[in-house]
Scaffold this active site. Structure first.
Site, PDB file in Angstrom:
ATOM      1  CB  SER A 102      -0.963   0.008   1.191  1.00 12.59           C
ATOM      2  OG  SER A 102      -2.059  -0.825   0.923  1.00 12.59           O
ATOM      3  CG  PHE A 121      -5.035 -11.623   0.607  1.00  9.78           C
ATOM      4  CD1 PHE A 121      -3.801 -11.056   0.375  1.00  9.78           C
ATOM      5  CD2 PHE A 121      -6.171 -10.937   0.194  1.00  9.78           C
ATOM      6  CE1 PHE A 121      -3.686  -9.836  -0.264  1.00  9.78           C
ATOM      7  CE2 PHE A 121      -6.062  -9.705  -0.444  1.00  9.78           C
ATOM      8  CZ  PHE A 121      -4.820  -9.165  -0.676  1.00  9.78           C
ATOM      9  CD  GLN A 128      -6.328 -22.348   3.992  1.00 10.47           C
ATOM     10  OE1 GLN A 128      -5.899 -23.445   3.670  1.00 10.47           O
ATOM     11  NE2 GLN A 128      -5.695 -21.561   4.864  1.00 10.47           N
ATOM     12  CE1 TYR A 130      -5.218   2.358   4.051  1.00  6.66           C
ATOM     13  CE2 TYR A 130      -5.933   0.220   3.234  1.00  6.66           C
ATOM     14  CZ  TYR A 130      -4.996   1.222   3.291  1.00  6.66           C
ATOM     15  OH  TYR A 130      -3.810   1.091   2.606  1.00  6.66           O
ATOM     16  CB  SER A 131     -12.174   1.353   0.913  1.00  2.67           C
ATOM     17  OG  SER A 131     -12.649   0.658  -0.228  1.00  2.67           O
ATOM     18  CG  ASN A 132      -7.001  -2.196  -0.520  1.00  2.00           C
ATOM     19  OD1 ASN A 132      -6.024  -1.476  -0.366  1.00  2.00           O
ATOM     20  ND2 ASN A 132      -7.223  -3.264   0.232  1.00  2.00           N
ATOM     21  N   GLY A 151       2.932  -0.804   3.950  1.00  2.00           N
ATOM     22  CA  GLY A 151       2.509  -1.629   2.839  1.00  2.00           C
ATOM     23  C   GLY A 151       2.517  -3.087   3.248  1.00  2.00           C
TER      24      GLY A 151
END
Length: 385
Positions: A88, A160, A162, A196-198, A338
């Site tokens: 990030s 991210f 399994q 917080y939002s990507n 990040g």
């Protein structure tokens, strides 16, 4: 690019790295790099395989320290110019380009975002806004209320969790990632609270393309990477491998059979799932150089730099691509972190950019806020610069 949309962690000017040597460390000019007690604690606690820290203080003294290894198979140490995924911290670069466009009067912070998107995405965003307009300012400050595509359970498992092994080389387009986000209800009305939002920075990447005719990667390269001579920084797009030199990256969160210390090698992956929210590759010297330039006012005019540090919309949590960290000695430093599969990094500096530090680990295992506070207090509270 945090794996989930939490507050960037730690709860709560342009000098090239050269032959400045202290009793603590030998720099890039050769010799053995000394260990930092704080970094060594992280490795000794078996939290991460390897860690490194690079700082430059107000007097120009450069210090580099490592602990552990860059590669658990060969025992190779982390090198000063090793490339790694910066997650990030990509957002700080994207925010800088956006604010440069504001300074050039090609954007206004209060412009509706949909005005600067191609028609299909503009229509989709307008429908998701449900009568409330998301602005450029709200994207920059994470106050848009838009759902983060990384909070989608299926997406999270694939990239991210399994499903990582099966999906690690898949490509993702910005349009598809936006579609994932807009399939969910917003967290709340735009401008009402910080979350917080990507998705916010995914959209800023689209805005930059629409306004300039070039991708955010091209604009960042032209405006920041080339002028500052950030020779180890790049935007890989869909390239799964890291440029040389690099160590390995490890994760405990994926479904692979675990290796040393219960970690899996996740060095190779397609970073298009991160895009403008977190795809950048960099080095510790490049990050220090970038943040020193940014905080000192080299990259932005005074008005835009003040706007970047304005945290009023987020309740003090976040500005525009940077956030403040208040240390136990009552000093405040500015920067970003990040996090992406296999990597964690944070860069922080004083408000004038004269004293900066970057530290990284080659694992996405979360460091405790206590460990990070100890490292930063050692760096910023024990000196006069």
């Amino acid at each position: 690019m945090p794996t989930r949309t939490t507050h960037p962690r730690l709860t709560s000017a342009l000098a090239v790295v050269c032959c400045t040597v202290t009793a603590w460390v030998t720099t890039a000019c050769g010799g053995v790099v000394a260990r930092s007690p704080v970094l060594q604690d992280l490795v000794s606690e078996r939290t991460v395989p390897g860690a490194a820290e690079l700082s430059q203080d107000a007097h120009g003294t450069v210090r580099f320290a490592t602990a552990g290894v860059a590669d658990v198979r060969t025992g190779r140490r982390i090198g000063l110019t090793d490339r790694f995924r910066a997650g990030s911290i990509t957002k700080t670069v994207v925010a800088t380009v956006t604010l440069q466009l504001v300074a050039e009067h090609r954007l206004n912070l209060d412009d509706p975002v949909a005005e600067h998107l191609p028609a299909p995405n503009a229509t989709a965003l307008t429908g998701a806004e449900r009568g409330r307009t998301v602005t450029v300012r709200q994207l920059l400050t994470h106050t848009s209320g838009l759902f983060s595509y990384t909070d989608d359970d299926a997406f999270f498992r694939r990239f991210f969790g399994q499903g990582f092994t099966e999906h690690r080389y898949e490509s993702h387009t910005p349009d598809a990632l936006l579609g994932t986000a807009l399939a969910h209800a917003p967290y709340g009305p735009p401008g009402t609270r910080y979350r917080y939002s990507n998705t916010d920075y995914l959209l800023l990447g689209m805005v930059i393309r629409q306004v300039t005719g070039h991708s955010y990667a091209v604009e960042a390269t032209r405006r920041i990477i080339v002028p500052l001579r950030l020779t180890g920084t790049s935007f890989p797009g869909t390239r799964a491998t890291l440029p040389l030199p690099h160590g390995r990256a490890y994760s405990a969160a994926t479904g692979d059979a675990p290796g040393a210390k219960g970690l899996t090698d996740v060095t190779d992956l397609n970073p298009s799932a991160a895009g403008a929210a977190g795809e950048m590759v960099s080095t510790l010297p490049d990050l220090n150089r970038f943040f020193a330039a940014l905080l000192s006012g080299t990259l932005l005019p005074p008005a835009e730099l003040r706007a970047m540090r304005d945290t009023s919309l987020s309740g003090g949590s976040y500005g525009m691509g940077v956030f403040p960290v208040r240390l136990p000695c009552r000093r405040t430093v500015w920067g970003h972190n990040g996090e992406i599969t296999g990597s964690y990094v944070q860069t922080l500096g004083t408000a004038d950019g004269r004293h900066v530090v970057s530290f990284r680990t080659n694992s996405d295992t979360r460091l405790s806020s206590l460990a990070q506070t100890k490292l930063l207090a050692t760096e910023f509270c024990s000196t006069d610069g």
